[in-house]
Design a protein around this motif. Sequence first.
Motif, PDB file in Angstrom:
ATOM      1  N   PRO A  52       0.808  -1.233   0.000  1.00 45.94           N
ATOM      2  CA  PRO A  52       0.000   0.000   0.000  1.00 45.94           C
ATOM      3  C   PRO A  52       0.839   1.280   0.000  1.00 45.94           C
ATOM      4  N   VAL A  53       2.186   1.130   0.012  1.00 46.35           N
ATOM      5  CA  VAL A  53       3.048   2.318  -0.018  1.00 46.35           C
ATOM      6  C   VAL A  53       3.247   2.676  -1.485  1.00 46.35           C
ATOM      7  N   ASP A  54       2.380   3.574  -1.965  1.00 49.79           N
ATOM      8  CA  ASP A  54       2.443   3.911  -3.387  1.00 49.79           C
ATOM      9  C   ASP A  54       2.865   5.354  -3.630  1.00 49.79           C
ATOM     10  N   LEU A  55       3.254   6.070  -2.593  1.00 43.42           N
ATOM     11  CA  LEU A  55       3.742   7.442  -2.746  1.00 43.42           C
ATOM     12  C   LEU A  55       5.251   7.428  -2.507  1.00 43.42           C
ATOM     13  N   ILE A  56       6.027   7.523  -3.596  1.00 45.57           N
ATOM     14  CA  ILE A  56       7.488   7.439  -3.502  1.00 45.57           C
ATOM     15  C   ILE A  56       8.077   8.623  -4.292  1.00 45.57           C
ATOM     16  N   GLN A  57       9.051   9.311  -3.700  1.00 47.38           N
ATOM     17  CA  GLN A  57       9.715  10.431  -4.365  1.00 47.38           C
ATOM     18  C   GLN A  57      11.196  10.459  -3.998  1.00 47.38           C
ATOM     19  N   VAL A  58      11.998  11.006  -4.948  1.00 45.53           N
ATOM     20  CA  VAL A  58      13.394  11.339  -4.681  1.00 45.53           C
ATOM     21  C   VAL A  58      13.499  12.855  -4.842  1.00 45.53           C
ATOM     22  N   VAL A  59      13.878  13.554  -3.786  1.00 45.14           N
ATOM     23  CA  VAL A  59      13.886  15.018  -3.764  1.00 45.14           C
ATOM     24  C   VAL A  59      15.306  15.496  -3.461  1.00 45.14           C
ATOM     25  N   ASP A  60      15.778  16.492  -4.274  1.00 45.37           N
ATOM     26  CA  ASP A  60      17.140  16.977  -4.064  1.00 45.37           C
ATOM     27  C   ASP A  60      17.181  18.016  -2.967  1.00 45.37           C
ATOM     28  N   VAL A  61      18.360  18.608  -2.787  1.00 41.32           N
ATOM     29  CA  VAL A  61      18.575  19.550  -1.715  1.00 41.32           C
ATOM     30  C   VAL A  61      17.755  20.813  -1.884  1.00 41.32           C
ATOM     31  N   HIS A  62      17.362  21.143  -3.107  1.00 35.52           N
ATOM     32  CA  HIS A  62      16.567  22.343  -3.364  1.00 35.52           C
ATOM     33  C   HIS A  62      15.066  22.044  -3.374  1.00 35.52           C
ATOM     34  N   HIS A  63      14.676  20.867  -2.836  1.00 33.24           N
ATOM     35  CA  HIS A  63      13.268  20.459  -2.733  1.00 33.24           C
ATOM     36  C   HIS A  63      12.615  20.308  -4.108  1.00 33.24           C
ATOM     37  N   ARG A  64      13.442  19.853  -5.071  1.00 37.25           N
ATOM     38  CA  ARG A  64      12.891  19.564  -6.386  1.00 37.25           C
ATOM     39  C   ARG A  64      12.762  18.063  -6.535  1.00 37.25           C
ATOM     40  N   VAL A  65      11.615  17.632  -7.072  1.00 30.21           N
ATOM     41  CA  VAL A  65      11.354  16.208  -7.258  1.00 30.21           C
ATOM     42  C   VAL A  65      12.114  15.749  -8.483  1.00 30.21           C
ATOM     43  N   THR A  66      13.074  14.839  -8.293  1.00 30.90           N
ATOM     44  CA  THR A  66      13.854  14.336  -9.417  1.00 30.90           C
ATOM     45  C   THR A  66      13.280  13.041  -9.967  1.00 30.90           C
ATOM     46  N   ASN A  67      12.492  12.331  -9.166  1.00 32.44           N
ATOM     47  CA  ASN A  67      11.873  11.096  -9.636  1.00 32.44           C
ATOM     48  C   ASN A  67      10.723  10.772  -8.674  1.00 32.44           C
ATOM     49  N   SER A  68       9.708  10.088  -9.204  1.00 29.00           N
ATOM     50  CA  SER A  68       8.549   9.791  -8.362  1.00 29.00           C
ATOM     51  C   SER A  68       7.785   8.608  -8.930  1.00 29.00           C
ATOM     52  N   SER A 116      20.418  13.961  -1.570  1.00 30.47           N
ATOM     53  CA  SER A 116      18.977  13.929  -1.803  1.00 30.47           C
ATOM     54  C   SER A 116      18.296  13.091  -0.727  1.00 30.47           C
ATOM     55  N   VAL A 117      16.943  13.135  -0.719  1.00 29.10           N
ATOM     56  CA  VAL A 117      16.153  12.415   0.273  1.00 29.10           C
ATOM     57  C   VAL A 117      15.117  11.574  -0.459  1.00 29.10           C
ATOM     58  N   VAL A 118      14.984  10.321   0.006  1.00 26.14           N
ATOM     59  CA  VAL A 118      13.957   9.434  -0.526  1.00 26.14           C
ATOM     60  C   VAL A 118      12.762   9.444   0.436  1.00 26.14           C
ATOM     61  N   TYR A 119      11.582   9.737  -0.122  1.00 30.64           N
ATOM     62  CA  TYR A 119      10.354   9.720   0.659  1.00 30.64           C
ATOM     63  C   TYR A 119       9.491   8.552   0.201  1.00 30.64           C
ATOM     64  N   ALA A 120       8.983   7.806   1.168  1.00 32.50           N
ATOM     65  CA  ALA A 120       8.026   6.732   0.875  1.00 32.50           C
ATOM     66  C   ALA A 120       6.906   6.823   1.903  1.00 32.50           C
ATOM     67  N   GLY A 121       5.685   6.869   1.425  1.00 31.89           N
ATOM     68  CA  GLY A 121       4.586   7.037   2.367  1.00 31.89           C
ATOM     69  C   GLY A 121       3.276   6.506   1.846  1.00 31.89           C
ATOM     70  N   THR A 122       2.302   6.575   2.703  1.00 38.86           N
ATOM     71  CA  THR A 122       0.961   6.111   2.361  1.00 38.86           C
ATOM     72  C   THR A 122      -0.052   7.044   3.007  1.00 38.86           C
ATOM     73  N   PRO A 123      -1.160   7.291   2.343  1.00 39.51           N
ATOM     74  CA  PRO A 123      -2.182   8.129   2.976  1.00 39.51           C
ATOM     75  C   PRO A 123      -2.642   7.521   4.306  1.00 39.51           C
TER      76      PRO A 123
END
Length: 434
Positions: A52-68, A116-123
């Motif tokens: 159910p973890v379908d919200l995934i993003q890779v965000v750089d230091v400037h808070h720009r989404v590089t992949n999702s 960068s930071v990897v975010y993984a989450g679920t509602p």
Amino acid sequence: MSVLVVLGATLDLAIRYRVQSDSFRLAERVASQWSPVARSGLVPHPIPANPPVDLIQVVDVHHRVTNSSREASSTVPLSRLRPPPDARFQPHTECPPNDRCILLQAIRLTPDENASVVYAGTPEPDLLATHRLEYAIAAGIALITGIAAWTAWVLVGRALGPVEAIRARMSQITVSDLSMRVPEPQGNDEIARLATTANQTLSQLEGAVEQLRQFASTTSHELRTPIAGLRTQLEEALLYPEDVDARDALQRALVTAGRLEEIVNDLLLLARLRASDPLPPERIDLGELVTAEVRAQSGSVPIAVHAPAGLEIRGSRMQLIRVLDNLLSNAQRHAESSVEVSVAPADEGVVVTVADDGPGVPPAHRERIFERFVRLDDGRRRDPGGSGLGLAISRDIAHAHHGTLTVGDSSRGAKFVLWLPLISGCPAPPQDQP
């Protein structure tokens, strides 16, 4: 009710904590899966989701989404949280305005400042985002409370059913009819014992009322004769003044009034004895008392007495004198030539025996003579003016002193035996040696 509320609140918190912990753990597992891939720069585009973890993003230091992933925004980061270099794993709850909160895990790829930071989450699950859990727990508490209340009502109704039956029957019982009894439920619980005790009390009360009725009937019958005689004597003196000697009529009326007074006094004494009036705490040497009463008797029949001193009892001196006077007068009235009185210790008490050489008491009447107003034919012949209450009063006095008064076996004549308990610790005197 308060216990159920506390249990419900505890259950709500426990479920919320468990669901939240599971969501963070799943998010951490997905984020940890893509973190080394992102460091090597081999993350596919878009990032495959791991329901159910379908919200995934890779965000750089400037808070720009590089992949999702497809479900996550390709321009707006899930969170602006950047874990510090010394704590690369950070669980976080992100609540955007006018939208459902997101339970996510943020993982810094490296301690480097520009990492960068990897975010993984679920509602946030519906169980946490709404109050359904609270509603469900409240409904459960209400249901349990209702079931408990209904069960208690049924059980209490069944338990109190016999009590209501006892109450209804008791309301039907009156003084005029004490023959009814309350229903006794099965078992040996408190209610069953209560019903048994109530029936026993009713039986005793019925017997007491019946005795009272018999006593009232017998008393009225015994009083009617002297009252009628007194009335007749006075009416004759008034109607026939020339034929009736007024002085003689007054003397006879006075004798009859004296007999009435004696009967009434005896009845009052019986009532006081039956009411269990407390006896004065008086120490009495029974041997000395018996000796004094024998000497006070005046009659044509001699009385032989053997009453050693030292046998002490506790009670009312005047009442015991009444007993001894009744027994001695009765013995002298029926004796042919002699009366014997003895006092001796027996069975942790002291026995007073009054024996005469008269006709005696038939065994069939040995208990009957202690009833009120009962007089045998020989007694009526020897003492026509007696009330028939002497022996009844004597036995009641003996019972009031925790003793007994009976008629014993005798080869000739009657033998009355009075037993009274000795004072505790009072030694019995030595017996005469043969």
